[in-house]
Enzyme design. Structure first.
Site, PDB file in Angstrom:
ATOM      1  N   ARG A 178       0.824  -1.230   0.000  1.00 46.66           N
ATOM      2  CA  ARG A 178       0.000   0.000   0.000  1.00 46.66           C
ATOM      3  C   ARG A 178       0.854   1.276   0.000  1.00 46.66           C
ATOM      4  O   ARG A 178       0.516   2.270   0.656  1.00 46.66           O
ATOM      5  CB  ARG A 178      -0.952   0.042   1.196  1.00 46.66           C
ATOM      6  CG  ARG A 178      -2.031  -1.010   1.203  1.00 46.66           C
ATOM      7  CD  ARG A 178      -3.005  -0.837   0.039  1.00 46.66           C
ATOM      8  NE  ARG A 178      -4.137  -1.713   0.173  1.00 46.66           N
ATOM      9  CZ  ARG A 178      -4.144  -3.002  -0.168  1.00 46.66           C
ATOM     10  NH1 ARG A 178      -3.079  -3.560  -0.705  1.00 46.66           N
ATOM     11  NH2 ARG A 178      -5.238  -3.720  -0.002  1.00 46.66           N
ATOM     12  N   SER A 248     -10.428  -0.006   3.165  1.00 48.07           N
ATOM     13  CA  SER A 248      -9.688  -0.225   4.418  1.00 48.07           C
ATOM     14  C   SER A 248      -9.169   1.118   4.925  1.00 48.07           C
ATOM     15  O   SER A 248      -8.503   1.835   4.188  1.00 48.07           O
ATOM     16  CB  SER A 248      -8.480  -1.127   4.182  1.00 48.07           C
ATOM     17  OG  SER A 248      -8.880  -2.378   3.694  1.00 48.07           O
ATOM     18  N   GLU A 343      -4.535   4.208   6.092  1.00 47.67           N
ATOM     19  CA  GLU A 343      -4.293   3.807   4.710  1.00 47.67           C
ATOM     20  C   GLU A 343      -4.625   4.902   3.686  1.00 47.67           C
ATOM     21  O   GLU A 343      -3.798   5.184   2.815  1.00 47.67           O
ATOM     22  CB  GLU A 343      -5.088   2.519   4.447  1.00 47.67           C
ATOM     23  CG  GLU A 343      -4.431   1.614   3.435  1.00 47.67           C
ATOM     24  CD  GLU A 343      -5.099   1.736   2.107  1.00 47.67           C
ATOM     25  OE1 GLU A 343      -4.536   2.409   1.241  1.00 47.67           O
ATOM     26  OE2 GLU A 343      -6.178   1.170   1.925  1.00 47.67           O
TER      27      GLU A 343
END
Ligand code: EPU
Length: 355
Positions: A178, A248, A343
């Site tokens: 990520r 997320s 995130e």
């Protein structure tokens, strides 16, 4: 000359710049902050004109794609540009590969659908991820054991200051879980205009993650994997069109073997996966077991089917969500000694961008 563009285009594009525009429909949390200046770029030429205007006017530029991995927490000064660059071309490549070049403003899921229709393998596990193609490399989107970096050959970028356009090889983009240089040292410097994906014409399915294999009846096919990923995601993740969210909200934290072993002693049913020399913990499990799943606080909350997703029911501003984030982080730190990391990308860009 980088910013040498024809006069009528310059006039049309500059005339399209609006002042004080609400970004509520340009971020999937639905937060209602304003862009000081706002424009939509539907071609590389118009994007260049907008960047030249921002340089001349001495204002910052913020690019937004689908707005599905963003946490906007204040009004955004300067020029906000919505990336709507369109186009997709496929070329045959040696070794049974297809080179698919896609402009940054295309919707990611539509590219996945197209690849599946054409029987091209490689991105079927990344079905139903919201957002645009240009945003996909920024956070190195991933699901069910595949990340975009696995199929990405090159990324085309435009330099925000000079307007120069060039390609960067995927291996130089700093891709990690990520993460990429686009989130770090290239933030506010380079704009993604296009990507080049390398897909396979020969069957190559990855079913080992997230119980995909168990959910497929009979012989797995490209179409069945695509349909299954869509079904699993639809069950677990809220559709941002009906319930505001950004997927997320936390990364799955990576801990050392020692810390993992200690946690495993205290929590025998801890969900974790070996990751390089360390362990990745399922943040959804940590948050769920700490009692947060389905909790509501003011107009925001923790999604009741997946504790990793924070949702916005009614809030116009990010304050309640930031409060909830602080409470969850604190609770996870106290209970497990683990620090959760956010995130989605926060806007306006925070001054401390070192990476
Ligand atoms: N779990 C719980 N309770 C929850 C949620 C999860 O106990 O409320 C446990 C389950 O046991 C499950 C495990 O945690 O087996 C992992 O959950 P899940 O398979 O749903 O995946 P995840 O770790 O929560 C990650 C990605 C998702 C991606 C899925 C599938 C991150 C931060 N998230 O989620 O990506 O779709 O794997 O590969 O890595 C996104 O980035 O926005 C995103 C949705």
């Amino acid at each position: 000359m980088p910013f040498n563009t024809d006069d009528s285009l310059v006039q049309t594009v500059e005339a399209s710049i609006q002042k004080d525009v609400s970004l509520a429909t340009y971020n999937t949390f639905g937060f209602s902050y304003q862009a000081e200046y706002f424009a939509i770029a539907d071609s590389c030429e118009s994007l260049k004109v907008l960047l030249a205007w921002a340089n001349r006017s001495n204002v910052n530029v913020t690019m937004i794609g689908g707005g599905s991995n963003l946490l906007i927490s204040d009004h955004i000064g300067g020029l906000v540009i919505i990336n709507r660059l369109q186009g997709m071309q496929a070329h045959e490549h040696p070794n049974n590969l297809i080179c698919l070049t896609v402009s940054a403003g295309e919707k990611w899921h539509q590219v996945v659908e197209h690849a599946v229709e054409q029987s091209w393998y490689g991105i079927e596990n990344l079905a139903l991820i919201p957002g645009t193609v240009g945003a996909a490399p920024v956070q190195n989107i991933g699901a069910y054991g595949v990340e975009i970096k696995d199929v990405l050959a090159r990324v085309q970028v435009m330099d925000q200051t000079s307007g120069d356009v060039y390609w960067i090889n995927a291996k130089d983009c700093g891709f990690a879980y990520r993460d990429s240089h686009f989130k770090g040292k290239w933030k506010n410097k380079l704009i993604i205009t296009s990507v080049e994906l390398m897909l396979k014409k020969q069957a190559d399915l990855l079913l080992s993650y997230g119980g995909l294999a168990n959910r497929i009846d009979g012989e797995p096919t490209l179409r069945k994997v695509f349909d299954t990923v869509c079904a699993v995601r639809a069950e677990k993740l809220p559709n941002p069109e009906t319930l505001s969210n950004a997927g997320s909200f936390f990364k799955n934290p990576i801990v050392s073997q020692e810390q993992h072993n200690e946690l495993k002693k205290r929590f025998s049913d801890l969900v974790s996966f070996a990751f390089e020399d360390n362990f990745k913990l399922a943040a959804g499990w940590l948050i769920d077991q700490a009692g947060w799943k389905g909790k509501k606080s003011k107009g925001v909350g923790v999604y009741d089917k997946q504790a990793l997703v924070l949702v916005n029911y009614t809030e116009q501003s990010a304050d309640a969500l930031l409060d909830l984030e602080t409470q969850i982080k604190q609770s996870i730190l106290e209970r497990y000694g683990v620090e959760l990391e956010r995130e989605p990308v926060q806007l306006p860009v925070q001054s401390n961008t070192a990476h």
